[in-house]
Design an enzyme around this catalytic site. Structure first.
Site, mmCIF file in Angstrom:
data_model
loop_
_atom_site.group_PDB
_atom_site.id
_atom_site.type_symbol
_atom_site.label_atom_id
_atom_site.label_comp_id
_atom_site.label_asym_id
_atom_site.label_seq_id
_atom_site.Cartn_x
_atom_site.Cartn_y
_atom_site.Cartn_z
ATOM 1 N N ASP A 55 -0.640 20.854 -17.455
ATOM 2 C CA ASP A 55 -1.728 21.840 -17.467
ATOM 3 C C ASP A 55 -2.556 21.630 -18.717
ATOM 4 O OD1 ASP A 55 -0.703 23.246 -15.163
ATOM 5 O OD2 ASP A 55 0.901 23.936 -16.484
ATOM 6 N N ASP A 112 2.460 33.754 -21.429
ATOM 7 C CA ASP A 112 3.618 34.629 -21.217
ATOM 8 C C ASP A 112 4.673 34.553 -22.318
ATOM 9 O OD1 ASP A 112 4.239 32.094 -20.269
ATOM 10 O OD2 ASP A 112 4.811 32.730 -18.259
ATOM 11 N N ASP A 125 4.629 19.184 -14.123
ATOM 12 C CA ASP A 125 3.193 18.953 -13.963
ATOM 13 C C ASP A 125 2.517 19.135 -15.324
ATOM 14 O OD1 ASP A 125 3.201 21.761 -14.316
ATOM 15 O OD2 ASP A 125 3.274 22.064 -12.162
HETATM 16 P P1 ATP Z 1 6.758 24.812 -14.864
HETATM 17 O O1 ATP Z 1 5.468 24.177 -14.415
HETATM 18 O O2 ATP Z 1 7.730 23.875 -15.455
HETATM 19 O O3 ATP Z 1 7.339 25.737 -13.872
HETATM 20 P P2 ATP Z 1 5.030 26.119 -16.760
HETATM 21 O O4 ATP Z 1 5.339 26.837 -18.030
HETATM 22 O O5 ATP Z 1 4.150 24.922 -16.852
HETATM 23 O O6 ATP Z 1 6.417 25.767 -16.107
HETATM 24 P P3 ATP Z 1 3.104 27.134 -14.901
HETATM 25 O O7 ATP Z 1 3.304 28.136 -13.829
HETATM 26 O O8 ATP Z 1 2.773 25.732 -14.541
HETATM 27 O O9 ATP Z 1 4.421 27.177 -15.780
HETATM 28 O O10 ATP Z 1 1.997 27.731 -15.882
HETATM 29 C C1 ATP Z 1 1.431 26.994 -16.943
HETATM 30 C C2 ATP Z 1 1.279 27.875 -18.157
HETATM 31 O O11 ATP Z 1 0.383 28.946 -17.869
HETATM 32 C C3 ATP Z 1 2.549 28.554 -18.641
HETATM 33 O O12 ATP Z 1 3.301 27.720 -19.479
HETATM 34 C C4 ATP Z 1 2.003 29.758 -19.385
HETATM 35 O O13 ATP Z 1 1.533 29.399 -20.651
HETATM 36 C C5 ATP Z 1 0.795 30.127 -18.536
HETATM 37 N N1 ATP Z 1 1.159 31.131 -17.487
HETATM 38 C C6 ATP Z 1 1.513 30.894 -16.220
HETATM 39 N N2 ATP Z 1 1.755 32.015 -15.548
HETATM 40 C C7 ATP Z 1 1.535 33.029 -16.419
HETATM 41 C C8 ATP Z 1 1.598 34.458 -16.322
HETATM 42 N N3 ATP Z 1 1.953 35.063 -15.189
HETATM 43 N N4 ATP Z 1 1.263 35.170 -17.429
HETATM 44 C C9 ATP Z 1 0.887 34.561 -18.587
HETATM 45 N N5 ATP Z 1 0.818 33.242 -18.719
HETATM 46 C C10 ATP Z 1 1.131 32.464 -17.659
HETATM 47 MG MG MG Z 2 3.389 23.778 -15.262
#
Ligand code: ATP
Ligand code: MG
Length: 449
Positions: A75, A153, A73
């Protein structure tokens, strides 16, 4: 282009006393291209910028594109507040309390827009609230781009892509870690996990999914902090469990979870059996995850009900056997065992009814699949969860829990024409003559096989 960046970075430094310059990769120094980004995400960034705001693609979208993978996805990070974002997009809504974010909807696609988070030392009123143990209960303090990068994170999740001038920005060393294939937490690992223990699960998930290693300081405190996950709401942990096991690397995730003792807070009853050295539980779970990864690899659907049915079956089976041994007939014993196990599990990871119902059916069908005479086999084929229960039976055989015997029969039965099916059912009835499979006096003889 350089002017643009000078403007942005000098705006950041004006706001902050100790601003650092990001590392900037220009268009020809990275592999992210607009073509790989969904039109909806590009539209959102464009409209935010036209409205006078900053907007970047951030998180998994940039990380995965840099690695040549298709993101799950997209963001977006912006300096517009959630309310300002909401006002720009009719098709949007503000969600979340702990972290306010805006979902902008385009048909089935949702673009997540997040306002830059700041540090908490500022006069934030009640926008950021921490519990005594350091856990962040709310985090709606807004900040600059650089502060936002540091609130994320892991370093590889904190890269920003600007779809206007095609640059990638890095404040935290994420580019270097992508190259070294490292998952490194930003800041002090212990306090970042205390703030949000789910980050420990995320560390493991990204390491498994990307085939990266966990950097030493990132992994060091996990084992001792793992029990903090018990404080996380069960509904949030349910969502995390799905992400852990349904992204195609479940077996690797499972090995890491066990290594760091993170499986215990998620599935404590199952872990207790594993602690006892219950080998068939281990074999069943591992084989179940191998099958799940295979299915995902082949683009086939997997259901959380199946994964949960696998994770909890050893617990249900143990309880079932105890009840049967105490004289309870088999079907009620299985119902009661399933009930006990599911209710206990709800305290750790909630299981919505739409998944717990099929789980119970998959388990109960394990008692019914051996009973194939008369019209029963044909009736069972019509059962809504026959296919899942059959797969579950094959899994039990594959993992050595029960002999490989019923599974091949059911495989042949499904492939056979009407005449052959009648013959197969008669043969089962013949083999069973002399033993009444419908009702036995001594239920203690019935084991789920
Ligand atoms: P994927 O969507 O592939 O699982 P992602 O890295 O995009 O991985 P998301 O859960 O969509 O993960 O979150 C988007 C972004 O928001 C992350 O890449 C990170 O930068 C931030 N993020 C998400 N959850 C946390 C958290 N618990 N603490 C700190 N930052 C976070
Ligand atoms: Mg994501």
């Amino acid at each position: 282009m350089a002017n643009f960046w000078n403007k942005i970075t000098s705006a950041v430094s004006r706001k902050q006393s100790v601003a650092t310059q990001p590392r900037v990769l220009s268009r020809d120094e990275h592999s992210v291209s607009r073509k790989q980004i969904s039109d909806s995400a590009l539209k959102v960034m464009h409209r935010l910028r036209s409205g006078g705001f900053e907007a970047y693609l951030v998180g998994g979208g940039v990380r995965d594109l840099m690695l040549g993978k298709q993101p799950k996805d997209f963001d977006i990070g912006t300096n517009a507040t959630p309310e300002e974002v909401r006002n720009l997009f009719r098709n949007s809504r503000i969600i979340g309390r702990r972290f306010k974010i805006v979902h902008v909807r385009f048909g089935r696609e949702i673009i997540e827009v997040t306002t830059y988070r700041g540090s908490h030392d500022s006069t934030a009123g009640n926008a950021a609230v921490s519990a005594d143990n350091g856990m962040l209960l709310r985090d709606n303090v807004y900040g600059t781009l650089e502060e936002d990068a540091k609130r994320r994170d892991f370093t590889v999740n904190a890269l920003y892509y600007c779809s206007d001038n095609f640059t990638v920005l890095d404040y935290v060393g994420g580019l270097e870690d992508l190259k070294k294939r490292k998952i490194r937490i930003i800041g002090d690992a212990t306090s970042r996990y205390q703030e949000d223990p789910v980050r420990m699960l995320r560390a493991v998930r990204f390491a498994a999914k990307l085939d990266f290693t966990l950097e030493d300081k990132t992994s060091a405190p996990i084992r001792s902090l793992a029990p903090l996950l018990e404080q996380i709401p069960a509904a949030r942990l349910f969502d995390e469990v799905l992400k852990l096991f349904m992204e195609g690397q479940a077996l690797r995730v499972y090995a890491l979870l066990k290594h760091f003792d993170l499986f215990r807070p998620l599935f404590p009853a199952t872990q207790r059996l594993l602690d006892e050295g219950h080998e068939s539980a281990s074999a069943l779970i591992e084989q179940g995850l191998i099958n799940t990864d295979d299915r995902i690899g082949q683009g086939k659907p997997v259901t959380p009900a199946f994964i949960y049915a696998v994770m909890l079956w050893p617990v249900v089976k143990r309880e079932y056997e105890t009840l049967v041994a105490s004289g309870m007939p088999d079907i009620p014993a299985l119902h009661q065992a399933a009930q006990t196990c599911i209710s206990a599990q709800q305290h750790h990871t909630s299981i919505p009814k739409r998944f717990s119902m099929p789980m119970r059916d998959i388990w109960e069908l394990q008692l019914r699949l051996p009973r194939r005479s008369g019209k029963r086999a044909t009736e069972l084929l019509e059962h809504r969860y026959f296919r899942a229960a059959y797969d579950f039976l094959l899994l039990r055989e594959q993992s050595g829990e029960i002999p490989e015997d019923l599974g091949p029969w059911w495989t042949a039965f499904q492939e056979a024409n009407e005449d052959i099916r009648v013959g197969m059912q008669k043969k089962v009835a013949g083999d069973n003559s002399g033993k009444n499979t419908r009702r036995r006096r001594k239920p203690r003889n019935r084991k789920p096989s």
